[in-house]
Design a protein around this motif. Structure first.
Motif, PDB file in Angstrom:
ATOM      1  N   ASP A   1       0.835  -1.211   0.000  1.00 49.82           N
ATOM      2  CA  ASP A   1       0.000   0.000   0.000  1.00 49.82           C
ATOM      3  C   ASP A   1       0.869   1.261   0.000  1.00 49.82           C
ATOM      4  OD1 ASP A   1      -2.338  -1.406  -0.038  1.00 49.82           O
ATOM      5  OD2 ASP A   1      -2.656  -1.335   2.135  1.00 49.82           O
ATOM      6  N   ARG A   2       2.024   1.167   0.638  1.00 51.09           N
ATOM      7  CA  ARG A   2       2.874   2.345   0.728  1.00 51.09           C
ATOM      8  C   ARG A   2       3.763   2.522  -0.506  1.00 51.09           C
ATOM      9  NH1 ARG A   2       7.748   3.735   5.078  1.00 51.09           N
ATOM     10  NH2 ARG A   2       8.212   5.801   4.173  1.00 51.09           N
ATOM     11  N   PHE A   3       4.380   1.412  -0.966  1.00 51.46           N
ATOM     12  CA  PHE A   3       5.402   1.544  -2.006  1.00 51.46           C
ATOM     13  C   PHE A   3       4.956   1.075  -3.392  1.00 51.46           C
ATOM     14  CE2 PHE A   3       7.947   1.014   1.946  1.00 51.46           C
ATOM     15  CZ  PHE A   3       8.575   2.253   1.947  1.00 51.46           C
ATOM     16  N   GLY A   4       3.813   0.391  -3.479  1.00 45.34           N
ATOM     17  CA  GLY A   4       3.326  -0.064  -4.775  1.00 45.34           C
ATOM     18  C   GLY A   4       4.278  -1.030  -5.440  1.00 45.34           C
ATOM     19  N   SER A   5       4.661  -0.781  -6.690  1.00 46.61           N
ATOM     20  CA  SER A   5       5.508  -1.690  -7.465  1.00 46.61           C
ATOM     21  C   SER A   5       6.922  -1.804  -6.906  1.00 46.61           C
ATOM     22  CB  SER A   5       5.561  -1.235  -8.928  1.00 46.61           C
ATOM     23  OG  SER A   5       6.120   0.067  -9.015  1.00 46.61           O
ATOM     24  N   GLU A   6       7.325  -0.878  -6.037  1.00 45.75           N
ATOM     25  CA  GLU A   6       8.665  -0.915  -5.454  1.00 45.75           C
ATOM     26  C   GLU A   6       8.663  -1.523  -4.051  1.00 45.75           C
ATOM     27  OE1 GLU A   6      11.479   2.407  -7.108  1.00 45.75           O
ATOM     28  OE2 GLU A   6       9.758   3.356  -6.115  1.00 45.75           O
TER      29      GLU A   6
ATOM     30  N   ALA B   1       8.933  -4.631  -2.943  1.00 46.03           N
ATOM     31  CA  ALA B   1       9.994  -5.608  -2.664  1.00 46.03           C
ATOM     32  C   ALA B   1      11.335  -4.932  -2.493  1.00 46.03           C
ATOM     33  CB  ALA B   1      10.056  -6.649  -3.777  1.00 46.03           C
ATOM     34  N   LYS B   2      11.521  -3.812  -3.164  1.00 49.56           N
ATOM     35  CA  LYS B   2      12.805  -3.108  -3.133  1.00 49.56           C
ATOM     36  C   LYS B   2      12.959  -2.242  -1.889  1.00 49.56           C
ATOM     37  CE  LYS B   2      15.605   0.071  -5.919  1.00 49.56           C
ATOM     38  NZ  LYS B   2      15.662   0.871  -7.172  1.00 49.56           N
ATOM     39  N   LYS B   3      11.868  -1.557  -1.481  1.00 48.86           N
ATOM     40  CA  LYS B   3      11.963  -0.575  -0.401  1.00 48.86           C
ATOM     41  C   LYS B   3      11.420  -1.068   0.943  1.00 48.86           C
ATOM     42  CE  LYS B   3      11.758   3.482  -3.438  1.00 48.86           C
ATOM     43  NZ  LYS B   3      11.051   4.765  -3.717  1.00 48.86           N
ATOM     44  N   GLY B   4      10.631  -2.127   0.922  1.00 47.76           N
ATOM     45  CA  GLY B   4      10.008  -2.572   2.169  1.00 47.76           C
ATOM     46  C   GLY B   4      10.901  -3.477   2.994  1.00 47.76           C
ATOM     47  N   TRP B   5      10.617  -3.508   4.283  1.00 49.03           N
ATOM     48  CA  TRP B   5      11.320  -4.433   5.173  1.00 49.03           C
ATOM     49  C   TRP B   5      10.382  -4.890   6.295  1.00 49.03           C
ATOM     50  CZ3 TRP B   5      11.281  -2.833  10.154  1.00 49.03           C
ATOM     51  CH2 TRP B   5      11.242  -1.456  10.425  1.00 49.03           C
ATOM     52  N   ILE B   6      10.653  -6.106   6.791  1.00 55.42           N
ATOM     53  CA  ILE B   6       9.884  -6.695   7.891  1.00 55.42           C
ATOM     54  C   ILE B   6      10.876  -7.346   8.834  1.00 55.42           C
ATOM     55  CG2 ILE B   6       8.105  -8.369   8.548  1.00 55.42           C
ATOM     56  CD1 ILE B   6       7.072  -8.176   5.633  1.00 55.42           C
ATOM     57  N   HIS B   7      10.710  -7.097  10.113  1.00 54.66           N
ATOM     58  CA  HIS B   7      11.602  -7.673  11.124  1.00 54.66           C
ATOM     59  C   HIS B   7      10.764  -8.497  12.098  1.00 54.66           C
ATOM     60  CE1 HIS B   7      15.175  -8.062  13.617  1.00 54.66           C
ATOM     61  NE2 HIS B   7      14.433  -7.738  14.677  1.00 54.66           N
ATOM     62  N   VAL B   8      11.116  -9.764  12.252  1.00 59.97           N
ATOM     63  CA  VAL B   8      10.418 -10.664  13.175  1.00 59.97           C
ATOM     64  C   VAL B   8      11.349 -10.945  14.348  1.00 59.97           C
ATOM     65  CG1 VAL B   8       9.306 -12.896  13.478  1.00 59.97           C
ATOM     66  CG2 VAL B   8       9.145 -11.719  11.271  1.00 59.97           C
ATOM     67  N   SER B   9      10.885 -10.639  15.554  1.00 60.22           N
ATOM     68  CA  SER B   9      11.682 -10.874  16.760  1.00 60.22           C
ATOM     69  C   SER B   9      10.962 -11.899  17.637  1.00 60.22           C
ATOM     70  CB  SER B   9      11.873  -9.570  17.538  1.00 60.22           C
ATOM     71  OG  SER B   9      12.557  -9.810  18.757  1.00 60.22           O
TER      72      SER B   9
ATOM     73  N   ASP C   1       7.225  -3.593  10.616  1.00 61.77           N
ATOM     74  CA  ASP C   1       7.399  -3.315   9.187  1.00 61.77           C
ATOM     75  C   ASP C   1       7.395  -1.811   8.948  1.00 61.77           C
ATOM     76  OD1 ASP C   1       4.633  -2.264   8.282  1.00 61.77           O
ATOM     77  OD2 ASP C   1       4.095  -4.142   9.298  1.00 61.77           O
ATOM     78  N   ASN C   2       7.745  -1.403   7.736  1.00 56.26           N
ATOM     79  CA  ASN C   2       7.734   0.014   7.378  1.00 56.26           C
ATOM     80  C   ASN C   2       6.629   0.311   6.354  1.00 56.26           C
ATOM     81  OD1 ASN C   2       8.919  -1.270   5.194  1.00 56.26           O
ATOM     82  ND2 ASN C   2      10.335   0.416   4.740  1.00 56.26           N
ATOM     83  N   GLY C   3       5.518  -0.396   6.529  1.00 56.51           N
ATOM     84  CA  GLY C   3       4.376  -0.189   5.645  1.00 56.51           C
ATOM     85  C   GLY C   3       3.576   1.042   6.018  1.00 56.51           C
ATOM     86  N   ILE C   4       2.402   1.171   5.394  1.00 57.55           N
ATOM     87  CA  ILE C   4       1.583   2.376   5.563  1.00 57.55           C
ATOM     88  C   ILE C   4       0.970   2.482   6.947  1.00 57.55           C
ATOM     89  CG2 ILE C   4      -0.627   1.436   4.775  1.00 57.55           C
ATOM     90  CD1 ILE C   4      -0.906   4.041   3.105  1.00 57.55           C
TER      91      ILE C   4
ATOM     92  N   LEU D   1       8.868 -10.366  -2.598  1.00 54.64           N
ATOM     93  CA  LEU D   1       9.181 -10.446  -1.173  1.00 54.64           C
ATOM     94  C   LEU D   1      10.130  -9.325  -0.761  1.00 54.64           C
ATOM     95  CD1 LEU D   1       8.544 -12.387   1.222  1.00 54.64           C
ATOM     96  CD2 LEU D   1      10.798 -13.388   0.837  1.00 54.64           C
ATOM     97  N   PRO D   2       9.706  -8.430   0.161  1.00 57.21           N
ATOM     98  CA  PRO D   2      10.615  -7.398   0.681  1.00 57.21           C
ATOM     99  C   PRO D   2      11.644  -8.036   1.617  1.00 57.21           C
ATOM    100  CG  PRO D   2       8.522  -7.310   1.828  1.00 57.21           C
ATOM    101  CD  PRO D   2       8.349  -8.323   0.740  1.00 57.21           C
TER     102      PRO D   2
END
Length: 668
Positions: free
Chosen positions: A38-43, A45-53, A69-72, A189-190
């Motif tokens: 929702d935030r980055f659209g077609s980019e 996978a390139k700009k997103g990140w997810i951290h699982v702790s 995550d750094n989503g919307i 996949l980001p």
């Protein structure tokens, strides 16, 4: 209609233990993926990140799982969807609106901390998710987040007692790899990292280091009269990938794995792939996206659709694995050739070797191929038999029917020729084994095979036979006529089949009723067979005296068959034929030359004689003469099939065995 949210959660179909925890992570990560898209659209996978702790308590059980995550983030639209059961907000992306219920079924506490944007202002939204309350967004706090980056954390804690289970970060990395592998392969996949204790690993790096190039293929399948498009993504992966990824295909819904991977290892003999690599296939398509069930455990599709999809998958996989299968097929062709050599009657089922191998499954080994050929042969023979029975009246047939009848007879004759060929091959193998048994087992100490070995090969010890038991012995090595006696015993006490007073003696072989019948008014000839140990320089006992002693024990007794019927009334008039097989050493020859069997045969490899007192003909042959004569009798048939001399083959095998001991290479 009232809606019981707690009942809805309790009725959800979910596994327990580690798998339930995994599904909680899967759903949280999937929500993050949507938020990043929702935030980055077609980019994304390139700009997103997810951290699982993942944090554990002192017992090793899960204490807390945080997914950041750094989503919307949780803006007003997403927050409203989050609070709505079975929300359709993300339906087009595969969202079922029930993912957070999986959290509640697994954990006691769900906390959300999200930096998002409502209107023009950035806000930080914090709350607890408590679906059992009328307002499930509990303890909500909204503060300004000016200058802060978009970042959302979902914290799952208070693992329910029934879900407890120890975990390892390496295990979770592989589990996440399996579930999100399709999205990595399709480039969606980001960056995902997993932290456990002091360890942190990248899911993307883990997968990237273990995959090869992807070959994608568009496939159209007609289901229910409608054509649907699918994308098949083929690749080779490392053997260190999770088991589900290796040598299997994965069906996906909206890019995510649904259900368990389906193994192709046996179907295509993938265990024999070169090196440390495995095969993987990811299947995507709108048809699958639209038919994922709520829990993402399976698809809602008709059986016929599943069959059509599976057929397409196997066809596409076979095409991709063409080089590997060429090697497998060549091995199978060699296997078929070996089977046909040993069982020539099966050749009627293989008109074209290449075509036959193309039709069988790549996973079929020697045993399965042999079973298949024998089944085909039986079906073929039964079909020929049924047709022949219909056309058995050859005198009253139409011309067309007569031609068909003659064709059936030709097929039956062809089958019999192949059966005869199998018999010839088996005899060749038996003679080769017999020659090996009569060679030195150890050239250095000069020991021979035991008498029992050659005895068992020709006539298994401790058994009684009837004339039809052709497959249970190899009496043809000595004399083909021996197999056609009505009843015979091997190494059984005389008392087991006669009423002799002293029945403890055990002839190596004794045969009653030649050819299965006796001439009217005459007692049938009884044959006695005696083996002595191969290689014996001095016979442990006088073999001629030994067989004559058997005759004396048998006299004035009645022999009975399997059903207790009298098969021989043994008296002085009964004629005997005695066959002695032994090693003709100089000591044995001297003993024979002073016996009743003192006349040598023209080839010098045997003796013969007659005992008037016992009404017995005595024949002595050497082991070498026994095998040589058997080979000469069968040699025309061996040559017809292109088989070399069994004795020559035995010599070569013995030479190879000795060479292996001396580390010398022998070339045929």
């Amino acid at each position: 209609m009232k809606f019981d949210i707690v009942g809805r959660i309790q009725n959800m179909r979910l596994p327990d233990g580690k798998t339930a925890i995994l599904y909680s992570i899967y759903e949280a990560v999937s929500n993050s993926l949507h938020s990043i898209e929702d935030r980055f659209g077609s980019e994304a996978a390139k700009k997103g990140w997810i951290h699982v702790s993942i944090a554990t308590d002192n017992d090793g059980d899960v204490d807390k799982i945080s997914i950041t995550d750094n989503g919307i983030g949780f803006n007003e639209e997403n927050l409203e969807s989050f609070e709505t059961s079975d929300s359709r907000h993300k339906y087009v992306r595969g969202g079922k609106g029930v993912g957070r219920f999986i959290w509640i079924k697994t954990f006691n506490k769900i906390r959300v901390d999200s930096v998002t944007k409502n209107g023009r202002a950035k806000e930080r939204v914090r709350f607890r998710f408590m679906p059992e309350k009328p307002n499930s967004i509990a303890y909500k706090r909204v503060t300004s987040a000016s200058g802060e980056d978009y970042e959302t954390t979902v914290e799952l804690s208070g693992l329910r007692t029934e879900q407890k289970g120890q975990i390892r970060v390496s295990s979770y990395l592989k589990d996440l790899c399996l579930h999100f592998f399709p999205q990595f392969i399709t480039g969606r996949l980001p960056k995902i990292t997993i932290e456990h204790g002091d360890e942190e690993e990248s899911l993307n790096d883990f997968i990237a280091a273990r995959v090869g190039n992807v070959t994608s293929q568009k496939v159209s399948i007609e289901i229910g009269g409608v054509s649907y498009g699918f994308d098949f993504h083929h690749l080779f992966v490392s053997g260190t990938m999770p088991p589900g990824v290796k040598n299997s295909y994965m069906l996906t819904g909206h890019g995510r794995l649904v259900g368990d991977p389906i193994s192709l290892a046996a179907k295509f003999d993938l265990g024999s792939l070169d090196g440390d690599k495995a095969y993987s296939l990811v299947v995507t398509g709108s048809y699958l996206d639209e038919r994922v069930d709520q829990e993402r455990l399976s698809f809602r599709m008709p059986t016929e659709a599943r069959k059509l999809l599976e057929t397409a998958v196997l066809k596409s996989a076979e095409s991709f694995l063409e080089d590997h299968l060429a090697v497998v097929r060549e091995k199978q062709k060699n296997t078929v050739r070996e089977i046909l050599f040993e069982h020539p009657q099966l050749a009627t089922q293989v008109a074209d070797l290449d075509e036959y191998v193309r039709q069988i499954s790549p996973d079929m080994d020697r045993e399965k191929i042999a079973q298949n050929l024998f089944v085909l042969l039986v079906r073929d023979e039964e079909e020929v038999r049924r047709e022949f029975q219909k056309l058995c009246d050859l005198d009253n047939l139409t011309e067309e029917a007569r031609e068909r009848a003659e064709q059936i007879l030709a097929e039956a004759e062809n089958q019999e020729k192949h059966r005869l060929a199998e018999l010839v091959v088996k005899r060749h193998q038996v003679l080769e084994i017999a020659n090996m048994l009569l060679k030195f087992e150890d050239a250095e100490v000069g020991t021979y095979a035991k008498e029992q070995a050659i005895h068992d090969l020709i006539l298994p010890m401790g058994k009684m036979f009837k004339s039809g038991d052709m497959a249970d012995h190899n009496l043809w090595i000595i004399d083909d006529a021996l197999a056609h006696y009505g009843f015979f015993a091997s190494d059984k006490p005389i008392g087991a089949f006669t009423d002799a007073k002293d029945g403890k003696k055990e002839p190596d072989g004794i045969f009653f009723n030649p050819l299965g019948f006796c001439e009217e008014g005459r007692q049938g000839t009884i044959t006695i067979l005696e083996f002595k140990r191969p290689g014996d320089e001095r016979a442990t006992s006088d073999p001629v005296d030994q067989v004559l002693n058997y005759i004396e024990k048998l006299r004035d007794s009645k022999a009975r068959g399997f059903d207790g019927e009298v098969i021989a009334d043994i008296g002085k008039q009964t004629r005997f034929e005695c066959i002695i097989v032994c090693e003709l050493t100089s000591a044995v020859r001297k003993k024979l030359e002073r016996s009743l069997a003192q006349s040598p045969t023209p080839d010098g490899e045997g003796y013969y004689g007659w005992s008037k007192e016992h009404n017995a003909a005595i024949r002595v042959v050497s082991f070498r003469k026994m095998l040589r004569d058997a080979e000469i009798r069968n040699l025309p048939l061996f040559r017809r099939l292109g088989l070399t001399s069994p004795s020559s083959r035995a010599k070569m095998r013995l030479a190879r065995r000795l060479a292996e001991k001396d580390k010398i290479r022998i070339v045929d």
